[in-house]
Design a protein around this motif. Structure first.
Motif, PDB file in Angstrom:
ATOM      1  N   GLU A   5       0.752  -1.223  -0.047  1.00  0.00           N
ATOM      2  CA  GLU A   5       0.084   0.011   0.193  1.00  0.00           C
ATOM      3  C   GLU A   5       0.560   1.144  -0.013  1.00  0.00           C
ATOM      4  OE1 GLU A   5      -2.959   2.145   3.155  1.00  0.00           O
ATOM      5  OE2 GLU A   5      -2.886  -0.041   3.330  1.00  0.00           O
ATOM      6  N   GLU A   6       2.048   1.459   0.620  1.00  0.00           N
ATOM      7  CA  GLU A   6       2.607   2.525   1.090  1.00  0.00           C
ATOM      8  C   GLU A   6       3.508   2.622  -0.403  1.00  0.00           C
ATOM      9  OE1 GLU A   6       4.923   2.913   4.598  1.00  0.00           O
ATOM     10  OE2 GLU A   6       3.134   2.691   5.939  1.00  0.00           O
TER      11      GLU A   6
ATOM     12  N   LYS B  89      -7.345   7.873  -5.722  1.00  0.00           N
ATOM     13  CA  LYS B  89      -6.525   6.379  -6.529  1.00  0.00           C
ATOM     14  C   LYS B  89      -7.370   6.139  -7.636  1.00  0.00           C
ATOM     15  CE  LYS B  89      -5.550   1.689  -5.398  1.00  0.00           C
ATOM     16  NZ  LYS B  89      -5.646   0.455  -4.330  1.00  0.00           N
TER      17      LYS B  89
ATOM     18  N   ASP C   9       2.689   1.745  -3.364  1.00  0.00           N
ATOM     19  CA  ASP C   9       2.025   2.297  -4.261  1.00  0.00           C
ATOM     20  C   ASP C   9       1.693   3.864  -4.394  1.00  0.00           C
ATOM     21  OD1 ASP C   9       1.587   0.011  -5.302  1.00  0.00           O
ATOM     22  OD2 ASP C   9      -0.412  -0.353  -4.840  1.00  0.00           O
ATOM     23  N   GLN C  10       1.597   4.500  -3.019  1.00  0.00           N
ATOM     24  CA  GLN C  10       1.749   5.828  -3.036  1.00  0.00           C
ATOM     25  C   GLN C  10       2.799   6.457  -3.365  1.00  0.00           C
ATOM     26  OE1 GLN C  10       0.560   6.468   1.224  1.00  0.00           O
ATOM     27  NE2 GLN C  10      -1.631   5.247   0.900  1.00  0.00           N
TER      28      GLN C  10
END
Length: 453
Positions: A57-58, A86, A60-61
């Motif tokens: 998750e991190e 997103k 992708d950011q």
């Protein structure tokens, strides 16, 4: 007129820096090639469908997304603009800058698997980009040097990664370092042991920050992620075992109920035995059960390298991934690799003053230029010097000798060949040592021997 500036987290590299960086690249490249790895390059830009979902998750950011070309908002409705970031990003951006070299490598393997000799060993030295907050030792654009093997689950590959690190770092002058090793299977077993089976993902994301934020904040983050106080209390052996050198026996007792963990422990023991078989007499390896590595694609051994007694964090990391190519429709291709961060290595070597002193010298000898006749005569001399393997140049303009010698001095050129009417007449050139001031005369061949000596 706008004032020129650099984007935050990026840097220019002048000649002095590039010579040092090239020294790092060459040292790493030689070792990779010695172990049978072949060179590869992939594009800076990848489709977001390739990149998204591979880094957690991190991660992708932190991907740099590229806006679609043309009028990207032409087909967007007012309702589209009200969606979360997103969802909106997916409609205005289809491509991004690569985050690392491993995922593009997996994409390459899948697209070219019919032509590759398996197991396939490749190395790659290219820049990557991350939309991170710039700080000391952390940049938005930086180089990675990766070596990966895909198509085998042999633990020989893990052992050879350890051996390569023990060659590359001393080759750069870095001798006080620690190669930390863990196994994701052990972390899976830890999640089971604390009553949080299946939660090794969130556990790894939190524990991976231990060096940055400390134990108490890691535990607080675990609570935020839904871990109970009972589970967190059961996690205590993880932190106490982290100080042991190779606590295989203690781990077996703590994680005896987890077959997965016992498999991970067995794999690491084999890696230790293989490095001993290679004859590694002074290993700088440490089993660290708190080592998690935040990237979600690791499934087996994980590595991290830290230089001791410096401010900068890890300079290298990697691990085993069994499912990465499966996300591209080709399951069953296991791989393992290591990545070295050139920019952090550079900062460490700069801080410790480890660069060879003569690495700033790009030109070994300069020819003077007194007039058109001397310059023409010097062309043949210049060619002979270069044919002998010496980096050589001629001063381009006919100016006063002092200005030419100042130029050589500022570029730290150690030798200057003076060519005047006397030298052209006798065929004996004058060689000036810029460090000592000593001057000698001789033929081109004699001067080449003296310079090389």
């Amino acid at each position: 007129m706008s004032k020129p500036s650099l984007a935050r987290g990026t840097r220019d590299f002048g000649p002095d820096q590039m010579v040092k960086r090239t020294f790092i690249f060459d040292t790493i490249r030689r070792t990779f090639q010695r172990y049978g790895f072949q060179p590869l390059e992939t594009p800076a830009i990848e489709n977001l469908s390739v990149l998204m979902g591979k880094y957690g998750e991190e991660g992708d950011q932190l991907l740099f997304k590229i806006l679609n070309s043309g009028n990207y908002n032409e087909k967007l409705s007012e309702q589209d603009w009200q969606q979360d970031t997103k969802q909106l990003t997916g409609k205005i951006s289809e491509k991004g800058l690569r985050y690392d070299l491993t995922v593009p490598f997996a994409r390459y393997v899948v697209m070219n698997r019919g032509t590759l000799t398996m197991p396939f060993k490749r190395y790659q030295l290219q820049p990557v980009w991350r939309a991170d907050r710039p700080q000391k030792g952390r940049y938005r654009e930086f180089y990675q040097c990766d070596a990966d093997v895909v198509g085998t689950d042999s633990l020989l590959c893990e052992a050879e990664i350890v051996m390569m690190l023990h060659e590359i770092l001393p080759g750069l002058g870095i001798t006080d370092f620690t190669v930390k090793i863990n196994n994701r299977k052990i972390l899976t077993g830890i999640a089971e042991a604390i009553g949080a089976a299946g939660q090794e993902g969130p556990l790894c994301v939190a524990v991976d920050k231990l060096d940055k934020i400390g134990k108490e904040k890691v535990l607080a983050e675990l609570r935020e992620r839904g871990f109970s106080d009972e589970s967190i209390n059961k996690l205590e052996p993880m932190f106490s075992l982290a100080t042991e050198n190779a606590p295989f026996a203690q781990l077996r007792v703590w994680l005896s109920a987890s077959e997965t963990a016992l498999k991970g422990i067995e794999e690491l023991e084999q890696v230790w035995q293989m490095t001993e078989g290679f004859g590694l007499t002074t290993p700088r390896t440490q089993l660290d059960v708190t080592l998690a590595r935040g990237l979600s694609y690791y499934t087996g051994a994980i590595f991290e390298v830290k230089v001791n007694n410096v401010q900068i964090g890890s300079i290298s990391g990697g691990g085993r991934y069994d499912n990465l190519t499966g996300t591209f429709g080709v399951p069953g291709l296991s791989g393992v690799g290591i990545s070295l961060g050139v920019d952090r290595i550079y900062d460490v070597m700069d801080e410790l003053d480890l660069f060879p002193k003569d690495q700033t010298i790009t030109t070994r000898v300069m020819l003077t230029n007194f007039d058109a006749q001397a310059a023409h005569y010097g062309l043949g001399v210049l060619h002979e010097l270069r044919q002998a393997g010496l980096n050589a140049e001629m001063y381009p303009d006919s100016v006063k000798l002092k200005k030419q010698l100042d130029y050589a001095d500022r570029k730290q050129i150690p030798f200057v060949v003076l060519i005047g009417s006397e030298e052209m007449g006798s065929g004996k050139l004058t060689l000036k040592n810029m460090r000592t001031g000593e001057q000698q005369s001789g033929t081109v061949t004699e001067l080449i021997d003296r310079i090389q000596a």
